[in-house]
Design a protein around this motif. Structure first.
Motif, PDB file in Angstrom:
ATOM      1  N   GLU A   1     -43.616   4.806   5.078  1.00 26.79           N
ATOM      2  CA  GLU A   1     -43.955   5.141   3.700  1.00 26.79           C
ATOM      3  C   GLU A   1     -45.034   4.220   3.141  1.00 26.79           C
ATOM      4  O   GLU A   1     -45.263   4.174   1.945  1.00 26.79           O
ATOM      5  N   LEU A   2     -45.686   3.465   4.028  1.00 28.21           N
ATOM      6  CA  LEU A   2     -46.797   2.562   3.697  1.00 28.21           C
ATOM      7  C   LEU A   2     -46.345   1.302   2.965  1.00 28.21           C
ATOM      8  O   LEU A   2     -47.144   0.616   2.342  1.00 28.21           O
ATOM      9  N   GLY A   3     -45.059   0.996   3.079  1.00 27.93           N
ATOM     10  CA  GLY A   3     -44.558  -0.278   2.589  1.00 27.93           C
ATOM     11  C   GLY A   3     -44.609  -1.315   3.704  1.00 27.93           C
ATOM     12  O   GLY A   3     -45.172  -1.070   4.777  1.00 27.93           O
ATOM     13  N   PRO A   4     -44.003  -2.488   3.504  1.00 31.59           N
ATOM     14  CA  PRO A   4     -44.018  -3.533   4.536  1.00 31.59           C
ATOM     15  C   PRO A   4     -43.325  -3.072   5.817  1.00 31.59           C
ATOM     16  O   PRO A   4     -42.275  -2.435   5.785  1.00 31.59           O
ATOM     17  N   ALA A   5     -43.925  -3.408   6.955  1.00 29.44           N
ATOM     18  CA  ALA A   5     -43.320  -3.084   8.244  1.00 29.44           C
ATOM     19  C   ALA A   5     -42.072  -3.941   8.463  1.00 29.44           C
ATOM     20  O   ALA A   5     -42.005  -5.093   8.034  1.00 29.44           O
ATOM     21  N   VAL A   6     -41.090  -3.357   9.160  1.00 25.57           N
ATOM     22  CA  VAL A   6     -39.824  -4.043   9.419  1.00 25.57           C
ATOM     23  C   VAL A   6     -39.586  -4.088  10.923  1.00 25.57           C
ATOM     24  O   VAL A   6     -39.640  -3.048  11.601  1.00 25.57           O
ATOM     25  N   ALA A   7     -39.345  -5.273  11.455  1.00 25.97           N
ATOM     26  CA  ALA A   7     -39.066  -5.409  12.881  1.00 25.97           C
ATOM     27  C   ALA A   7     -37.855  -4.569  13.269  1.00 25.97           C
ATOM     28  O   ALA A   7     -36.876  -4.477  12.521  1.00 25.97           O
ATOM     29  N   GLY A   8     -37.939  -3.916  14.419  1.00 28.86           N
ATOM     30  CA  GLY A   8     -36.842  -3.095  14.899  1.00 28.86           C
ATOM     31  C   GLY A   8     -36.787  -1.705  14.307  1.00 28.86           C
ATOM     32  O   GLY A   8     -35.804  -0.981  14.498  1.00 28.86           O
ATOM     33  N   ALA A   9     -37.837  -1.298  13.589  1.00 35.54           N
ATOM     34  CA  ALA A   9     -37.832   0.004  12.921  1.00 35.54           C
ATOM     35  C   ALA A   9     -39.141   0.758  13.206  1.00 35.54           C
ATOM     36  O   ALA A   9     -40.069   0.224  13.811  1.00 35.54           O
ATOM     37  N   GLU A  10     -39.195   2.000  12.738  1.00 38.86           N
ATOM     38  CA  GLU A  10     -40.411   2.794  12.862  1.00 38.86           C
ATOM     39  C   GLU A  10     -41.509   2.187  11.985  1.00 38.86           C
ATOM     40  O   GLU A  10     -41.230   1.602  10.923  1.00 38.86           O
ATOM     41  N   ALA A  11     -42.753   2.328  12.426  1.00 38.36           N
ATOM     42  CA  ALA A  11     -43.872   1.743  11.695  1.00 38.36           C
ATOM     43  C   ALA A  11     -45.114   2.603  11.881  1.00 38.36           C
ATOM     44  O   ALA A  11     -45.123   3.564  12.668  1.00 38.36           O
ATOM     45  N   ARG A  12     -46.159   2.236  11.136  1.00 37.67           N
ATOM     46  CA  ARG A  12     -47.454   2.937  11.226  1.00 37.67           C
ATOM     47  C   ARG A  12     -48.555   1.899  11.289  1.00 37.67           C
ATOM     48  O   ARG A  12     -48.582   0.965  10.457  1.00 37.67           O
ATOM     49  N   LEU A  13     -49.450   2.059  12.243  1.00 40.85           N
ATOM     50  CA  LEU A  13     -50.613   1.187  12.379  1.00 40.85           C
ATOM     51  C   LEU A  13     -51.831   1.981  11.938  1.00 40.85           C
ATOM     52  O   LEU A  13     -52.125   3.043  12.494  1.00 40.85           O
ATOM     53  N   LEU A  14     -52.541   1.473  10.913  1.00 38.88           N
ATOM     54  CA  LEU A  14     -53.641   2.216  10.304  1.00 38.88           C
ATOM     55  C   LEU A  14     -54.922   1.397  10.337  1.00 38.88           C
ATOM     56  O   LEU A  14     -54.905   0.182  10.141  1.00 38.88           O
ATOM     57  N   VAL A  15     -56.044   2.099  10.558  1.00 39.04           N
ATOM     58  CA  VAL A  15     -57.338   1.443  10.598  1.00 39.04           C
ATOM     59  C   VAL A  15     -58.358   2.285   9.860  1.00 39.04           C
ATOM     60  O   VAL A  15     -58.285   3.522   9.846  1.00 39.04           O
ATOM     61  N   ALA A  16     -59.314   1.606   9.217  1.00 44.07           N
ATOM     62  CA  ALA A  16     -60.477   2.265   8.615  1.00 44.07           C
ATOM     63  C   ALA A  16     -61.686   1.379   8.877  1.00 44.07           C
ATOM     64  O   ALA A  16     -61.614   0.152   8.715  1.00 44.07           O
ATOM     65  N   ALA A  17     -62.780   1.986   9.301  1.00 47.03           N
ATOM     66  CA  ALA A  17     -63.986   1.220   9.597  1.00 47.03           C
ATOM     67  C   ALA A  17     -65.195   2.126   9.449  1.00 47.03           C
ATOM     68  O   ALA A  17     -65.115   3.338   9.670  1.00 47.03           O
ATOM     69  N   ARG A  18     -66.297   1.530   9.081  1.00 44.25           N
ATOM     70  CA  ARG A  18     -67.551   2.263   9.039  1.00 44.25           C
ATOM     71  C   ARG A  18     -68.298   2.016  10.345  1.00 44.25           C
ATOM     72  O   ARG A  18     -68.458   0.876  10.778  1.00 44.25           O
ATOM     73  N   VAL A  19     -68.735   3.117  10.957  1.00 40.94           N
ATOM     74  CA  VAL A  19     -69.535   3.051  12.170  1.00 40.94           C
ATOM     75  C   VAL A  19     -70.809   3.840  11.890  1.00 40.94           C
ATOM     76  O   VAL A  19     -70.789   5.076  11.847  1.00 40.94           O
ATOM     77  N   GLY A  20     -71.911   3.141  11.647  1.00 41.03           N
ATOM     78  CA  GLY A  20     -73.113   3.827  11.202  1.00 41.03           C
ATOM     79  C   GLY A  20     -72.890   4.413   9.823  1.00 41.03           C
ATOM     80  O   GLY A  20     -72.367   3.748   8.922  1.00 41.03           O
ATOM     81  N   LYS A  21     -73.224   5.673   9.641  1.00 42.98           N
ATOM     82  CA  LYS A  21     -73.071   6.328   8.341  1.00 42.98           C
ATOM     83  C   LYS A  21     -71.627   6.636   7.982  1.00 42.98           C
ATOM     84  O   LYS A  21     -71.197   6.376   6.850  1.00 42.98           O
ATOM     85  N   PRO A  22     -70.838   7.225   8.885  1.00 46.87           N
ATOM     86  CA  PRO A  22     -69.508   7.658   8.477  1.00 46.87           C
ATOM     87  C   PRO A  22     -68.478   6.541   8.425  1.00 46.87           C
ATOM     88  O   PRO A  22     -68.555   5.558   9.178  1.00 46.87           O
TER      89      PRO A  22
END
Length: 278
Positions: free
Chosen positions: A244-265
């Motif tokens: 749910e985009l809150g703090p990650a908890v060890a031993g539980a489901e999580a989400r790893l998210l990234v955002a970066a600019r590469v050239g224009k997009p």
């Protein structure tokens, strides 16, 4: 192959929609194989499948690519036909915003809309939620399908539908990837061949994070950062959260998210994982 009905006005949409159950896939057009998978995912969920094609001006900030955003309507219709879409809703701006872009009533995304993408693009999610709520009111779908690639968007739309009692079931569809792992996006066409090769490090970093998940949150981030080098991409964020985009908890489901600019997009990606307790 019979193509979908194209509705451009509210009246045309209501006539084409009929009285059957409806699944909606909102898009901004420039459809690619990832969109086709969304449509195919939605096809068995209701009797009528509606795809909207609308480049929404309120989710673009000044200086972003609203004017340049690819518009490929005829090709989009072909892809919709191949995926079994019954109705394509392609409204004008005046249809979606009859009071104008300045005077329209908007949906506040709340605290979740101020982090990650919201921190970089502070007006973006207000525009997204506003147009999605309008589409829900016009199409009146029973279910709506969104891609997991835009994970924060999916999370906010699910929250909006639940909190505002909109009566629409929100379904997420797994991210569709190119052969090199790059998440499919309409903006990938902006990449040069060299930039495309560089962009592949984003998904590679996510996979490295998943491989380290048994060793806990710190190991996940360290492994991902070891692959995603800010010297190669203009990294905005690389974060580990709970689903749910809150703090990650060890031993539980999580989400790893990234955002970066590469050239224009500016490119987004994310992946789900299960953290160890280490």
């Amino acid at each position: 192959m019979t193509g979908p009905i194209v509705a451009r006005t509210r009246a045309e949409l209501q006539a084409a929609r009929g009285t059957s159950t409806v699944a909606l896939v909102p898009t901004m057009g420039a459809l690619h194989d990832g969109h086709v998978q969304l449509l195919k995912h939605a096809r068995p969920l209701a009797e009528t499948l509606v795809a909207s094609i609308f480049v929404n001006p309120t989710q673009f900030a000044p200086g972003e690519d609203f004017e340049d955003y690819p518009r490929t309507f005829e090709a989009d219709l072909q892809r919709c036909a191949e995926a079994g879409v019954d109705v394509v809703f392609a409204p004008a701006v005046e249809t979606m915003y009859p009071s104008g872009l300045v005077d329209t009533i908007t949906v506040d995304p709340g605290p979740l809309g101020t982090i990650l993408e919201g921190a970089t693009r502070p007006t973006h999610f207000r525009g997204v939620l506003t147009v999605v709520s309008k589409l829900f009111g016009l199409v009146r779908p029973d279910v709506a399908v969104f891609g997991e690639k835009d994970y924060q968007q999916l999370t906010l739309i699910s929250q909006m539908s639940r909190e505002l009692a909109l009566g629409v079931e929100i379904v997420g569809c797994p991210t569709v990837r190119e052969a090199d792992g790059l998440a499919m996006s309409s903006r990938n066409r902006y990449l040069t061949d060299e930039q495309r090769s560089t962009a592949a490090v984003l998904s590679a970093g996510l996979r490295a994070g998943v491989a380290a998940a048994a060793d806990g949150p710190d190991a996940v981030l360290a492994a991902a950062h070891a692959v995603i080098d800010p010297a190669d991409v203009d990294l905005d964020y690389l974060v580990l959260t709970d689903p749910e985009l809150g703090p990650a908890v060890a031993g539980a489901e999580a989400r790893l998210l990234v955002a970066a600019r590469v050239g224009k997009p500016r490119l987004l990606d994310n992946i789900g994982l299960t953290l160890g307790k280490s």
